[in-house]
Write an enzyme that holds these catalytic residues in place. Structure first.
Site, PDB file in Angstrom:
ATOM      1  N   HIS A 101       0.924  -1.053  -0.093  1.00 22.77           N
ATOM      2  CA  HIS A 101      -0.080  -0.023   0.125  1.00 22.77           C
ATOM      3  C   HIS A 101       1.131   1.188   0.036  1.00 22.77           C
ATOM      4  O   HIS A 101       2.034   1.252   0.358  1.00 22.77           O
ATOM      5  CB  HIS A 101      -0.900   0.072   1.225  1.00 22.77           C
ATOM      6  CG  HIS A 101      -0.055  -0.126   2.413  1.00 22.77           C
ATOM      7  ND1 HIS A 101       0.010  -1.396   2.825  1.00 22.77           N
ATOM      8  CD2 HIS A 101       0.003   0.370   3.430  1.00 22.77           C
ATOM      9  CE1 HIS A 101       0.439  -1.401   4.162  1.00 22.77           C
ATOM     10  NE2 HIS A 101       0.629  -0.196   4.405  1.00 22.77           N
ATOM     11  N   HIS A 103       0.777   5.235   1.275  1.00 22.25           N
ATOM     12  CA  HIS A 103       0.164   6.090   2.247  1.00 22.25           C
ATOM     13  C   HIS A 103       0.299   7.584   1.429  1.00 22.25           C
ATOM     14  O   HIS A 103       1.279   7.927   0.893  1.00 22.25           O
ATOM     15  CB  HIS A 103       0.908   6.314   3.533  1.00 22.25           C
ATOM     16  CG  HIS A 103       0.958   5.287   4.449  1.00 22.25           C
ATOM     17  ND1 HIS A 103      -0.014   5.204   5.347  1.00 22.25           N
ATOM     18  CD2 HIS A 103       1.867   4.209   4.465  1.00 22.25           C
ATOM     19  CE1 HIS A 103       0.332   4.117   6.095  1.00 22.25           C
ATOM     20  NE2 HIS A 103       1.248   3.293   5.328  1.00 22.25           N
TER      21      HIS A 103
HETATM   22  P1  5GP Z   1       1.708   0.502   7.559  1.00 22.84           P
HETATM   23  O1  5GP Z   1       2.081   0.389   8.779  1.00 22.84           O
HETATM   24  O2  5GP Z   1       1.685  -1.292   7.123  1.00 22.84           O
HETATM   25  O3  5GP Z   1       2.676   0.917   6.437  1.00 22.84           O
HETATM   26  O4  5GP Z   1       0.334   1.138   7.392  1.00 22.84           O
HETATM   27  C1  5GP Z   1      -0.886   0.296   7.568  1.00 22.84           C
HETATM   28  C2  5GP Z   1      -1.947   1.219   7.718  1.00 22.84           C
HETATM   29  O5  5GP Z   1      -3.193   0.804   7.633  1.00 22.84           O
HETATM   30  C3  5GP Z   1      -1.884   2.140   8.933  1.00 22.84           C
HETATM   31  O6  5GP Z   1      -1.838   3.452   8.894  1.00 22.84           O
HETATM   32  C4  5GP Z   1      -3.397   1.827   9.652  1.00 22.84           C
HETATM   33  O7  5GP Z   1      -3.846   2.808  10.314  1.00 22.84           O
HETATM   34  C5  5GP Z   1      -4.282   1.535   8.410  1.00 22.84           C
HETATM   35  N1  5GP Z   1      -5.119   0.423   8.576  1.00 22.84           N
HETATM   36  C6  5GP Z   1      -5.092  -0.713   9.369  1.00 22.84           C
HETATM   37  N2  5GP Z   1      -6.212  -1.570   9.099  1.00 22.84           N
HETATM   38  C7  5GP Z   1      -6.982  -0.649   8.729  1.00 22.84           C
HETATM   39  C8  5GP Z   1      -8.293  -1.115   7.991  1.00 22.84           C
HETATM   40  O8  5GP Z   1      -9.075  -1.822   8.510  1.00 22.84           O
HETATM   41  N3  5GP Z   1      -8.967   0.076   7.379  1.00 22.84           N
HETATM   42  C9  5GP Z   1      -8.341   1.194   7.010  1.00 22.84           C
HETATM   43  N4  5GP Z   1      -9.119   2.063   6.353  1.00 22.84           N
HETATM   44  N5  5GP Z   1      -7.051   1.343   7.596  1.00 22.84           N
HETATM   45  C10 5GP Z   1      -6.532   0.576   8.208  1.00 22.84           C
END
Ligand code: 5GP
Ligand code: ZN
Length: 140
Positions: A101, A103
């Protein structure tokens, strides 16, 4: 391929409802559940790739086109002053969901977030050695 145990596969493919800002055949852009700032969004491919190392290069390139389009829209519509485009790979890099993903984090003057890193300092010899290690055994 989709992964039945992956929450982002379910969200990207509409099995779990989400606040969607953009969708096409390949991607869904949703609002982050724990936003770093007002308007923080995530670009999710509908196919499951764990990270940047697994996603095909052409899919990654199209994801960046979506980042430009939706990131610009978020900044303009919310009156943000800047935008961080962040993509984490691996736990030590801050990745908590193992589905690729990107951001989109709109930034505002004095928003109190800390997304930048602490600069380091290496000698010229150390810098040369790192470059040489990265480039070792590479053709041309
Ligand atoms: P990472 O830390 O893996 O780069 O980012 C994961 C992101 O996904 C975090 O910013 C977290 O807030 C978001 N996130 C985790 N679970 C969910 C979810 O079920 N729905 C949404 N919309 N965001 C999520
Ligand atoms: Zn997935």
């Amino acid at each position: 391929m989709r992964d039945d145990n992956c929450i982002f596969c379910k969200i990207a493919n509409g099995e779990i409802p989400s606040r969607t800002l953009y969708e096409d055949e390949e991607f869904r852009v949703i609002m982050d559940l724990g936003p770093a700032t007002r308007g923080h969004a995530l670009i999710l491919p509908k196919e499951h790739y764990a990270n940047l190392f697994e996603i095909p290069a052409d899919t990654a390139a199209r994801a960046m086109q979506v980042a430009k389009k939706v990131g610009t829209q978020i900044v303009e519509k919310l009156g943000a002053n800047g935008l961080n485009v962040v993509q984490n790979n691996g736990e030590c890099a801050g990745q908590t969901v193992p589905h690729f993903h990107i951001h989109l984090i709109p930034r505002y003057q004095d928003d109190g977030q800390h997304i930048l890193w602490k600069p380091g300092k290496l000698s010229d010899e150390e810098m040369d050695a790192i470059r040489d290690q990265i480039l070792a055994d590479q053709e041309s």
